[in-house]
Design an enzyme around this catalytic site. Structure first.
Site, short mmCIF file in Angstrom:
data_model
loop_
_atom_site.label_atom_id
_atom_site.label_comp_id
_atom_site.label_asym_id
_atom_site.label_seq_id
_atom_site.Cartn_x
_atom_site.Cartn_y
_atom_site.Cartn_z
N ARG A 111 0.83 -1.23 0.10
CA ARG A 111 0.00 0.05 -0.05
C ARG A 111 0.92 1.10 0.21
O ARG A 111 1.84 1.13 0.61
CB ARG A 111 -0.79 0.00 1.48
CG ARG A 111 -1.81 1.20 1.35
CD ARG A 111 -3.03 0.99 0.50
NE ARG A 111 -4.17 1.72 1.19
CZ ARG A 111 -5.06 2.22 0.18
NH1 ARG A 111 -5.06 1.90 -1.04
NH2 ARG A 111 -6.03 2.90 0.73
N THR A 388 -10.25 -0.27 -9.69
CA THR A 388 -9.13 -0.87 -9.18
C THR A 388 -9.06 -2.20 -9.90
O THR A 388 -9.91 -2.47 -10.59
CB THR A 388 -9.52 -1.12 -7.74
OG1 THR A 388 -9.42 0.13 -6.94
CG2 THR A 388 -8.61 -2.12 -7.07
N THR A 406 -4.35 -0.79 -7.34
CA THR A 406 -5.08 0.27 -7.59
C THR A 406 -4.26 1.63 -7.73
O THR A 406 -3.16 1.90 -6.98
CB THR A 406 -6.16 0.58 -6.75
OG1 THR A 406 -7.17 1.43 -7.24
CG2 THR A 406 -5.75 0.93 -5.23
N ASN A 408 -6.59 3.95 -7.08
CA ASN A 408 -7.65 4.65 -6.42
C ASN A 408 -8.86 5.02 -7.53
O ASN A 408 -9.41 4.01 -8.01
CB ASN A 408 -7.53 5.85 -5.45
CG ASN A 408 -8.42 6.13 -4.75
OD1 ASN A 408 -9.49 5.17 -4.47
ND2 ASN A 408 -8.72 7.38 -4.16
N ASP A 430 -8.15 8.29 0.50
CA ASP A 430 -8.68 7.32 1.34
C ASP A 430 -8.25 7.34 2.92
O ASP A 430 -8.81 6.77 3.65
CB ASP A 430 -7.80 5.57 0.96
CG ASP A 430 -8.76 5.10 -0.04
OD1 ASP A 430 -9.95 5.62 -0.49
OD2 ASP A 430 -8.14 4.24 -0.77
N SER A 459 -7.73 0.90 3.58
CA SER A 459 -8.19 0.50 2.47
C SER A 459 -9.58 -0.43 2.56
O SER A 459 -9.57 -0.86 3.74
CB SER A 459 -7.16 -0.38 1.67
OG SER A 459 -7.46 -1.02 0.55
N GLY A 481 -14.12 0.03 -4.58
CA GLY A 481 -14.20 0.99 -3.36
C GLY A 481 -14.93 0.28 -2.13
O GLY A 481 -14.50 -0.60 -1.82
O1 DON Z 1 -8.15 1.15 -1.24
C1 DON Z 1 -9.16 1.22 -1.51
O2 DON Z 1 -10.02 0.82 -0.73
C2 DON Z 1 -9.56 2.06 -2.65
N1 DON Z 1 -8.80 3.00 -2.79
C3 DON Z 1 -10.17 1.15 -3.60
C4 DON Z 1 -10.63 2.02 -4.96
C5 DON Z 1 -11.46 1.27 -5.72
O3 DON Z 1 -11.76 0.17 -5.57
C6 DON Z 1 -11.93 2.05 -7.21
N2 DON Z 1 -12.66 1.19 -7.84
N3 DON Z 1 -13.53 0.46 -8.26
#
Ligand code: DON
Length: 576
Positions: A111, A388, A406, A408, A430, A459, A481
């Site tokens: 991360r 992602t 990802t 983001n 985030d 995350s 997300g």
């Molecule tokens: O780490 C996370 O939870 C977010 N940055 C993930 C972003 C994401 O999944 C975007 N799309 N679908």
């Protein structure tokens, strides 16, 4: 026999069953439905990714004698070229590796980290209000990228290929180019305004006159090819201490970004113990903090284990009701307790304990929705096009890889590092810019997830590996997300509770509740009767866009089954 056959989607076995048994019409119908979503099959391994070129590359690596980790790292770099909206070297993620032989499951945390000069109020204005523009679309939106170090660490730990070998297909794709699929062209069309603001981004993703690339044309990325070649020649530290690091530091300096050459040089990925839980006799491993995914998938499974979900039926009103109630409670805890465990104490043992789940289950009224606490709830901003990417890979040596990484948002901050050819993440969004203020996914964060120097932002990414009697069984995870954790939960439940084959498990309609806003979000395909029953229990139900893309692999009796999520037109599962 029929349930067994359905899970595996074995067409020959099905034909034999159909030929020899006088089946009732309903059973035949059930079999046809199983066939509608039949999984890919393999005898020696399986790769399921969100891009057919990456799946093919991963399968070829295993066919040539490489293992699942070799395939995963090679696919990870290939996705950075073929799918720049989420595949990346300028972002970060999490990889779970299960090694049956040693009975170990490890988690690589790569991360992104906040720069050393980051501070709690950096995304607030003078009035102390959170300013989302700052945490999403500026140079300060980027955390220190972890992907190159994380993928290299996986290769060092378990791989048999050299880093240069794992990078070779990505370099070829960046240098020679690849044929643009419609999804790629559409993504760049939709992001044109945002990406075109930056000279380097415009030069990489649009033609010289600023016009769009069309599907079917060839897309080449010479700067990215040169960056990948430097890493291949000099090793992963080149990204953090070599010319690539210089280019990132210069990019930051030019635009008043906080990230420095020292931040890059100090970046290291970490091996963590994954969160472990059990569900109806299966062992569930998923990502530990700084992701909330593992804690809450185990918490929700613990709550749901107390109900006869299979008997209550797939996506029946009763099933959706108890799932939503479990989800609300998990997301309420997420907002309060979750953050980077290098900085804050997270009560992981409690959150994932069966006793706590029993207590939470007792609060659930089987006939009535519990209203969510509405304090500080904000309207989630539109985030449908964000992406992602998750991939799942398994080989016949007992290795399985579940990886989610990802930038983001789709295309991250939209900023390409000038001269290096790759996009920077906007993962700093985030963090909770201000306790109680929702991020782009409507997720509320508290003190535990405030911005601090060198901290990792919370995350939801949930790479997950389910084992059955010590053997790798289901490898799954998803983008989406806030919906990542609930999407992954449903793939696990669809296989274990509803006996679905892996393709059905990833394809069927999903639901989501995240405590705030207080609504069950559904995909299309939930019947109006069911929605009516849920509303009568006091739920608000809102049908919105598709959720997640849960590229998954299931292994049973030495066969490998791949489920490519139809929610992405480039998804592909390939067996060998
Ligand atoms: O780490 C996370 O939870 C977010 N940055 C993930 C972003 C994401 O999944 C975007 N799309 N679908």
């Amino acid at each position: 026999m029929i349930r067994f056959t359905l899970r595996h989607g074995r067409r020959l076995a099905l034909c034999a069953v159909l030929a020899t048994l006088p089946l009732a019409a309903s059973a035949q119908q059930a079999i046809l439905e199983g066939e509608r979503f039949h999984p890919q099959e393999g005898q020696h391994g399986m790769a399921a990714t969100s891009h057919y070129l990456a799946s093919k590359i991963a399968r070829d690596v295993m066919q040539d004698g490489g293992n699942a980790v070799d395939a995963a790292v090679t696919a990870g770099f290939a996705l950075a070229v073929t799918q720049p909206r989420s595949g990346n070297i300028g972002g970060g993620g999490f990889m779970l590796i299960s090694d049956e032989k040693s009975d170990k499951v490890i988690a690589i945390d790569y991360r992104e980290k906040a720069p050393a000069a980051a501070y709690e109020t950096m995304f607030q204005n003078d009035q102390g209000e959170a300013v989302s523009e700052l945490s999403r679309y500026t140079h300060n939106a980027s955390g220190v990228p972890g992907t190159v170090a994380g993928l290299a660490m996986a290769l060092e730990q378990y791989g048999t290929l050299s880093l240069a070998e794992a990078l070779a297909p990505a370099i070829r794709l960046a240098e020679d180019g690849f044929e643009i699929p419609p999804r790629f062209a559409n993504g760049l069309r939709d992001a044109r305004e945002r990406l075109s603001q930056w000279d380097a981004s415009r030069a990489v993703f649009y033609k010289e006159d600023g016009s769009l690339y069309a599907a079917g044309e060839t897309f080449r990325q010479p700067d990215l090819a040169a960056t990948l070649k430097r890493i291949a020649a000099q090793g992963p530290r080149e990204f953090y201490e070599g010319k690539t690091a210089d280019l990132i530091a210069q990019e930051m300096e030019k635009h008043d970004g906080l990230m420095t050459a020292e931040d890059l040089a100090a970046y290291q990925p970490t091996i963590r113990e994954p969160v472990h839980g059990t569900y109806r006799g299966y062992d569930v491993y998923a990502m530990s903090p700084p992701s909330s995914g593992g804690a809450h998938i185990v918490q929700m499974l613990n709550i749901l284990e107390g109900y006869d979900i299979g008997g209550m039926g797939f996506n029946s009103a009763r099933t959706i009701h108890v799932m939503s109630e479990a989800m609300k409670r998990a997301y309420a805890d997420r907002a309060e307790y979750l953050g980077d465990t290098d900085f804050v104490d997270v009560p992981l043992e409690g959150i994932t304990s069966k006793a706590y789940a029993d207590e939470l289950r007792e609060q659930i009224d089987l006939g009535r929705a519990t209203p969510s606490d509405t304090i500080a709830a904000g309207d989630p901003l539109p985030y449908e096009s964000n992406e992602t990417t998750h991939f799942s890979i398994a080989d016949d040596n007992g290795l399985a890889v579940s990886n989610t990484y990802t930038l983001n948002f789709s295309y991250g901050s939209g900023i390409v590092v000038d001269g290096a050819g790759f996009l920077l993440n906007n993962e700093m969004d985030d963090f909770s810019a201000k306790p109680g203020t929702p991020n782009a996914y409507g997720l509320i964060g508290g003190e535990a997830n405030k911005v601090e120097p060198n901290k990792r932002m919370l995350s939801s990414m949930t790479p997950t590996i389910v084992k059955k009697e010590g053997k790798n069984f289901l490898i799954t995870g998803s983008p989406g997300g806030s919906r990542i954790i609930t999407t992954t939960l449903q793939v696990v439940m669809n296989v274990i509770d509803h006996d679905m084959n892996v393709q059905s498990a990833v394809s069927v309609p999903r639901i989501h509740h995240q405590w705030l806003p207080d609504e069950i979000r559904i995909e299309e395909g939930i019947s109006p009767d069911t929605i009516g029953l849920l509303e009568a229990m006091g739920h608000t139900v809102s049908q919105q866009a598709a959720m997640g893309a849960a590229q998954s692999v299931l292994i049973e009796d030495g066969h490998y089954y791949g489920g490519a999520d139809p929610r992405r037109s480039t998804s592909s599962a390939l067996g060998l």
